[in-house]
Scaffold this active site. Structure first.
Site, PDB file in Angstrom:
ATOM      1  N   ASP A  45       0.807  -1.118  -0.035  1.00 14.58           N
ATOM      2  CA  ASP A  45      -0.244   0.013  -0.032  1.00 14.58           C
ATOM      3  C   ASP A  45       0.757   1.182   0.022  1.00 14.58           C
ATOM      4  O   ASP A  45       0.383   2.239  -0.114  1.00 14.58           O
ATOM      5  CB  ASP A  45      -0.959   0.033   1.190  1.00 14.58           C
ATOM      6  CG  ASP A  45      -0.481  -0.053   2.568  1.00 14.58           C
ATOM      7  OD1 ASP A  45       0.789  -0.244   2.435  1.00 14.58           O
ATOM      8  OD2 ASP A  45      -1.262   0.073   3.571  1.00 14.58           O
ATOM      9  N   SER A  46       2.249   1.043  -0.048  1.00 11.90           N
ATOM     10  CA  SER A  46       3.252   2.220  -0.277  1.00 11.90           C
ATOM     11  C   SER A  46       2.819   2.969  -1.640  1.00 11.90           C
ATOM     12  O   SER A  46       3.266   3.920  -1.881  1.00 11.90           O
ATOM     13  CB  SER A  46       4.440   1.741  -0.261  1.00 11.90           C
ATOM     14  OG  SER A  46       4.803   0.664  -1.063  1.00 11.90           O
ATOM     15  N   ASP A  84      -1.036  -6.236   0.253  1.00 14.95           N
ATOM     16  CA  ASP A  84      -1.515  -5.514   1.315  1.00 14.95           C
ATOM     17  C   ASP A  84      -3.011  -5.269   1.634  1.00 14.95           C
ATOM     18  O   ASP A  84      -3.572  -4.850   0.747  1.00 14.95           O
ATOM     19  CB  ASP A  84      -0.845  -3.980   1.619  1.00 14.95           C
ATOM     20  CG  ASP A  84       0.496  -3.826   2.351  1.00 14.95           C
ATOM     21  OD1 ASP A  84       0.784  -4.973   3.041  1.00 14.95           O
ATOM     22  OD2 ASP A  84       1.350  -3.447   1.859  1.00 14.95           O
ATOM     23  N   LYS A 112      -1.044  -9.312   3.507  1.00 14.72           N
ATOM     24  CA  LYS A 112      -0.272  -8.735   4.392  1.00 14.72           C
ATOM     25  C   LYS A 112      -1.086  -7.892   5.393  1.00 14.72           C
ATOM     26  O   LYS A 112      -2.099  -6.987   4.634  1.00 14.72           O
ATOM     27  CB  LYS A 112       0.959  -8.041   4.117  1.00 14.72           C
ATOM     28  CG  LYS A 112       1.821  -7.373   5.094  1.00 14.72           C
ATOM     29  CD  LYS A 112       3.304  -7.167   4.723  1.00 14.72           C
ATOM     30  CE  LYS A 112       3.618  -5.847   3.786  1.00 14.72           C
ATOM     31  NZ  LYS A 112       3.047  -4.568   4.698  1.00 14.72           N
ATOM     32  N   GLU A 114      -1.353  -5.276   9.021  1.00 15.77           N
ATOM     33  CA  GLU A 114      -0.379  -4.612  10.132  1.00 15.77           C
ATOM     34  C   GLU A 114      -0.897  -4.534  11.692  1.00 15.77           C
ATOM     35  O   GLU A 114      -2.255  -4.254  11.781  1.00 15.77           O
ATOM     36  CB  GLU A 114      -0.072  -3.155   9.702  1.00 15.77           C
ATOM     37  CG  GLU A 114       0.505  -2.971   8.173  1.00 15.77           C
ATOM     38  CD  GLU A 114       0.492  -1.583   8.081  1.00 15.77           C
ATOM     39  OE1 GLU A 114       0.321  -0.640   8.837  1.00 15.77           O
ATOM     40  OE2 GLU A 114       0.922  -1.244   6.754  1.00 15.77           O
ATOM     41  N   GLU A 181       9.410  -3.934  10.269  1.00 16.46           N
ATOM     42  CA  GLU A 181       9.973  -2.724   9.787  1.00 16.46           C
ATOM     43  C   GLU A 181      10.528  -1.686  10.816  1.00 16.46           C
ATOM     44  O   GLU A 181       9.939  -1.383  11.714  1.00 16.46           O
ATOM     45  CB  GLU A 181       8.660  -1.975   8.883  1.00 16.46           C
ATOM     46  CG  GLU A 181       9.101  -0.744   8.335  1.00 16.46           C
ATOM     47  CD  GLU A 181       7.904  -0.132   7.173  1.00 16.46           C
ATOM     48  OE1 GLU A 181       7.065  -0.638   6.908  1.00 16.46           O
ATOM     49  OE2 GLU A 181       8.169   0.906   6.772  1.00 16.46           O
TER      50      GLU A 181
END
Ligand code: KIV
Length: 265
Positions: A45-46, A84, A112, A114, A181
């Site tokens: 999602d960057s 993501d 993925k 978070e 990260e």
């Protein structure tokens, strides 16, 4: 070209062989990176920051993620595609399942998300229904407003212990991979040794099982702030595919990351 599966990553961990991950958001970069032997493509999602010009990943939607995952699938030459789940796409286990299904049907082979222990039920639900999961710990960019900025995590004893407990909880719930990260290298080493699933690092030192970089960063295409953990591989007249190849080789040999890319406690 051999195909990377979840079993490949587990074998890498067992055999102490490092593997390389890079973000990809379209078919062309997907083709170049996977042809260069990069094992995992992360549709991160960057993309909200590097493609859309946003100042965080928060505005990214599940529709954006599905669109880019489909594009990455078209170019892929055998890498494992991880995508993501974006901000607020997994706030309940049921919502996570619906959105993870959309990503898998778009071409992802792993999703993925978070966060730590609060996701135990969600990870178990996805895993039991056949969706491989990567749990992202440490600096989780979707929490940027809660953290008050992009800051190294786990620098004090309490947060370091909590991160190791979260990692173990995620593994027990069925997570297949962890991603760490921006954490001090010593903590990343201890955490990697505390779980039996592969750990991918970014800004987490050289002792994790795999490494990931944002492709625009490692190709020198970042016009703004360059994080300490980034190395530019687009040098010495290399083509983009050669840059991916050298990155993959340096991850496997342990040459990347070097001490200057690490954080200390
Ligand atoms: O979205 C992304 O690119 C990521 C990496 C920074 C690991 O999550």
């Amino acid at each position: 070209m051999s195909k990377t599966t979840i079993n490949t990553l587990h074998q890498c961990k067992q055999n102490k062989q490092k593997f390389a991950v890079v973000t990809a958001y379209d078919a062309t970069f997907s083709h170049l990176a996977s042809s260069a032997g990069i094992e995992v493509l992360l549709v991160g999602d960057s993309l909200g920051m590097v493609l859309q010009g946003e100042d965080s990943t928060v505005p990214v939607t599940i529709e954006h993620m599905c669109y880019h995952t489909q594009a990455v699938k078209q170019g892929n030459q055998g890498a494992l595609i991880m995508a993501d789940l974006p901000f607020m796409a997994y706030s309940t286990p049921e919502q996570a399942l619906d959105n993870a299904a959309l990503l898998m049907q778009s071409g992802a082979q792993m999703v993925k998300l978070e966060g730590g222990a609060w996701l135990v039920e969600t990870v178990a639900m996805l895993s039991e229904r056949g969706i491989p999961v990567c749990s992202h710990l440490g600096l989780t960019p979707q929490y940027v407003h809660k953290f008050g900025g992009y800051k190294v995590q786990g620098r004090d004893d309490a947060t370091a212990k909590q991160m190791i407990a979260d990692a173990k909880a995620m593994e027990a719930a069925g997570a297949d991979v962890l991603l760490l990260e921006c954490v001090p290298s010593d903590l990343a080493k201890e955490l990697t040794q505390s779980v039996s699933i592969p750990v991918i690092g970014i800004g987490a030192g050289s002792d994790t099982d795999g490494q990931v970089l944002v492709c625009y960063d490692m190709l020198g295409m970042n016009p703004g702030h360059i994080p300490k953990f980034v190395k530019n591989y687009m040098v010495e007249g290399r083509t983009i595919q050669q840059a991916f190849e050298v990155y993959g080789e340096e991850v496997k040999s342990g040459a990347f990351p070097a001490p200057e890319h690490e954080f200390k406690a």
